[in-house]
Scaffold this motif. Sequence first.
Motif, short mmCIF file in Angstrom:
data_model
loop_
_atom_site.label_atom_id
_atom_site.label_comp_id
_atom_site.label_asym_id
_atom_site.label_seq_id
_atom_site.Cartn_x
_atom_site.Cartn_y
_atom_site.Cartn_z
N THR A 205 -8.05 -2.83 -63.52
CA THR A 205 -6.92 -1.93 -63.20
C THR A 205 -6.56 -1.97 -61.72
OG1 THR A 205 -8.46 -0.08 -62.89
CG2 THR A 205 -7.54 -0.41 -65.10
N SER B 240 1.58 -0.40 -55.98
CA SER B 240 1.46 -0.17 -57.42
C SER B 240 2.48 -1.03 -58.13
CB SER B 240 1.68 1.31 -57.75
OG SER B 240 1.61 1.54 -59.14
N PHE C 287 -4.05 -5.77 -66.75
CA PHE C 287 -4.55 -4.40 -66.66
C PHE C 287 -5.82 -4.22 -67.47
CE2 PHE C 287 -4.76 -0.06 -68.29
CZ PHE C 287 -4.65 0.70 -67.14
N PHE D 277 3.41 -3.26 -62.20
CA PHE D 277 3.09 -3.51 -63.59
C PHE D 277 2.34 -4.84 -63.72
CE2 PHE D 277 6.66 -0.56 -64.22
CZ PHE D 277 6.10 0.30 -65.14
N GLU D 278 1.51 -4.92 -64.74
CA GLU D 278 0.75 -6.16 -64.97
C GLU D 278 1.70 -7.27 -65.42
OE1 GLU D 278 -1.92 -6.07 -68.30
OE2 GLU D 278 -0.67 -4.68 -69.45
N GLN E 269 -2.69 -1.44 -57.34
CA GLN E 269 -2.94 -0.64 -58.53
C GLN E 269 -2.03 -1.17 -59.65
OE1 GLN E 269 -5.22 1.74 -58.66
NE2 GLN E 269 -5.71 1.90 -56.48
N ARG F 287 -0.33 -1.24 -63.46
CA ARG F 287 0.14 -0.38 -64.52
C ARG F 287 0.15 -1.16 -65.83
NH1 ARG F 287 5.54 2.16 -61.62
NH2 ARG F 287 4.51 3.04 -59.76
N ASP F 288 -0.16 -0.46 -66.91
CA ASP F 288 -0.30 -1.13 -68.21
C ASP F 288 1.05 -1.37 -68.85
OD1 ASP F 288 -1.59 -2.29 -70.32
OD2 ASP F 288 -1.89 -0.39 -71.39
N THR F 289 1.14 -2.48 -69.60
CA THR F 289 2.29 -2.80 -70.45
C THR F 289 1.75 -3.19 -71.82
OG1 THR F 289 2.31 -5.12 -69.77
CG2 THR F 289 3.66 -3.59 -68.49
#
Length: 857
Positions: free
Chosen positions: A434, A365, A430, A367-368, A460, A462-464
């Motif tokens: 996703t 997992s 993202f 962050f984008e 996976q 994660r959105d920012t």
Amino acid sequence: MRHGPRAALALGLLHFCLANFAPSFFDNGVGSTHGNMALFSLPEDTPVGSHVYTLNGTDPEGDPISYHISFDSSTRSIFSVDPSCGNVTLVEELDREREDEIEAIISISDGLNQVAEKVLILVTDVNDEVPRFIHEPYVVLVPEDTPPGNSIFKVRALDRDTGSGGSVTYFLQNSRATKFSMDRHSGVLRLRAGTTLDYEKARTHFVTVVAKDGGGRLRGANVVFSATTTITVRVEDVQDTAPVFVGMPYYGYVYEDSLPGSEVLTVMAMDGDGGKPNHILYSLVNGSDGAFEINETSGAISVTQNPAQLRREVYELHIQVTEVSSAGLPAAHSMAPVTIRIVDLNNHPPTFYGETGPQNRFELSMFEHPPQGEILRGLKITVNDSDQGANAKFNLRLVGPGGIFRVVPQTVLNEAQVTIIVENSAAIDFEKSTVLTFKLLAIEVNTPEKFSSTADVVIQLRDTNDNVPTFTSHYYIARIPENAPGNSNVVAVTAVDPDTGPWGKVKYSIYGTGSELFLIHPSSGIIYTQPWASLDAETTARYNFYVKAEDLEGRYSLAEVFIALLDVNDHHPQFTQNIQEKTMVLGTPLKIEATDHDAEEPNNLVDYSITHAEPANVFDIDAHTGEIRLKNFIRSLDVLHNITASGDGTWSLEVQAKDRGSPSFSTTALLRIDIIDTETLSRGPMAAFLMQTKDNPMKAVGVLAGVMATVVTITVLVSTATFWRNRKSNKVLPVRRVLRQRPSPAPRTVRIEWLKFRRAKAAAKFILKEDAPNENCNNRLGGSLLPKAPVPPPLPRIVPTMGTASSTVPTVSGSLAPQKTQWSAKPKALGSPIHSSLVSELKQKFEKKSIEKKAYF
């Protein structure tokens, strides 16, 4: 019936006249390319299709002639000819070695007579043949003790060309690397001086001989042809050498699944003296450590133990071969090394391992948009191949969306730690996906089996907050009526932020010149008017401002809003001037004009009508232009007086100006008209002019001032011209030249008097008087007069008072009571409607912004 001498003579002359002589070829001799092909020769390399000759001849009568060419039935047709122009074309290839002379029959015909000739065409030689060796193949048996310099063999090659192209010389190819030499003229092969043959070293020698011709021309270039052949020189053995191993060096392989007793390889040796070979025996000297043995007669080496028990990977064996003489005694012997390698089988594929053991799925997992070159440290992957050597070499690569990640290392031997590095940060988005899924592939490089294995890598995201709110359009256009009340919805703007959670929420605001009268809902984006806003299309027809969409962290974008007010018919038509009294010339229309200050059509379009008239059947009005005319049947004042009971000669109209809006508004005005007839105009142009400009006295003053200025200018020009003419004529007799001062002309009195009409404020009478012009005399020329100034128009008659004779011109007296204007006039929008002007303005603004990819981030 008998003929006399005269009849016979006549018949002879007639026969002579009717005779038609045969055509004939021109004979232009050797080297000519046109004529009868006499002594014509042609190189054998002439291309097919070439124009080689032109048959040419003549007919005594000048008749058209045709040409033909033919060949014997047993030969081929080598040439063709154009019957009309005689052009001869080569249609078959020539070969001098096969046919050096060509017989052909050429003919010429005038339609009645045909003449044929047999010609011999010579085919000349070119260097197109290659030397050819005869009596091949060449095999020579030579004892190995042959003395140097002895002749061994003789070769021969023939070239069918003539001249230098048919001469042949011989030489050896790579002469420095051979033991032989060649006589270039005779083709004799000899053993070169200082060299000897050795059967044990080389039993056969291959000697390459080149035969080359002397060269010659071919297709316009100098060419040289050559041919090669090989002489096989076999050396006869003489008994003088020890046994020799054949097929060295020796390598053998033992695979890990081989059984004890399996044959690994066979060595072979032979007596160095091949002529009378002795019997030989094989033996294993050392290096086997008991793991291998050899058959003494066949030389076969076999393994004696299980390969899994062997301690070494490579074994170096030494094999001895010994000659046994005919008496059974050992003779000469030789030694040879043998290398045997224990080979690992490719029976293990590459395998991926995690922290707990073999694993085929790895998850992470993150962050984008991670930094470029960042290592995915959450993945702990190891790859291993249990085989050895080349069987354990394999490549690693990622299978999936390309260009996003990179795997290191790309080539592995046995085992390595796998590292995945970010290659394209922008693609890790993202909002686009996703989850990123890849397959990690390990595949062997150099093995025939190409064993491989895969492992899934699932990331996976994660959105920012990496997106700016974006409006669905760069600009919004709205139209609302100018009488819209406060809190009226105008337009809804929409901006989208692909981010999730609080980052994806958009807040709207407006700012800029023109936004004071409007509000925007911060979350829905609906723009509406202020509660107190009062819109007026005649004051401001368009509003232009910006709308801002902003997310939680202050990232924003802008869009432009254009609001056009729709005109409502809320203004009455107003007459643009104080219309009280007008003078109409009989037969000439009178025009009135009213203005409607609404912003758009049809609210500002005005139609005119006469609502009341005294009398009612005298005037017509144009509804669109406001021009008032007399009825068509009224052609004089007498007719006008007959149909009206007015005693004072005044006609009153009530005129209405009505707009085309809905609802429609109108304004009425009272107009009183005096009418003059054409008789008044016929009294002189000045009178007519004064009557027509009665309502505008300044126009009359300006016109008269212009006329007077013109008269003065013409007078000055004429006076100047006369002066220079007199001065030039005085120079003829200088003795009697008299200088005489030109007297200044007496002042002219112009008397202007305005004629005053009843109730008119402007002057009404012009009285013009002019004294007689002065003379300027010249004694020598007998005197000449200056040209007179133009005569002013005749004075208008004084208009008599009311109640005189029928020739009296009536005057106008009337009043107009226009409504007071409630607001000051403002300029109307001209040209195209509001929508067209908005589009034009938008186009200009967005052309300036076309080079920007994004307005704001």
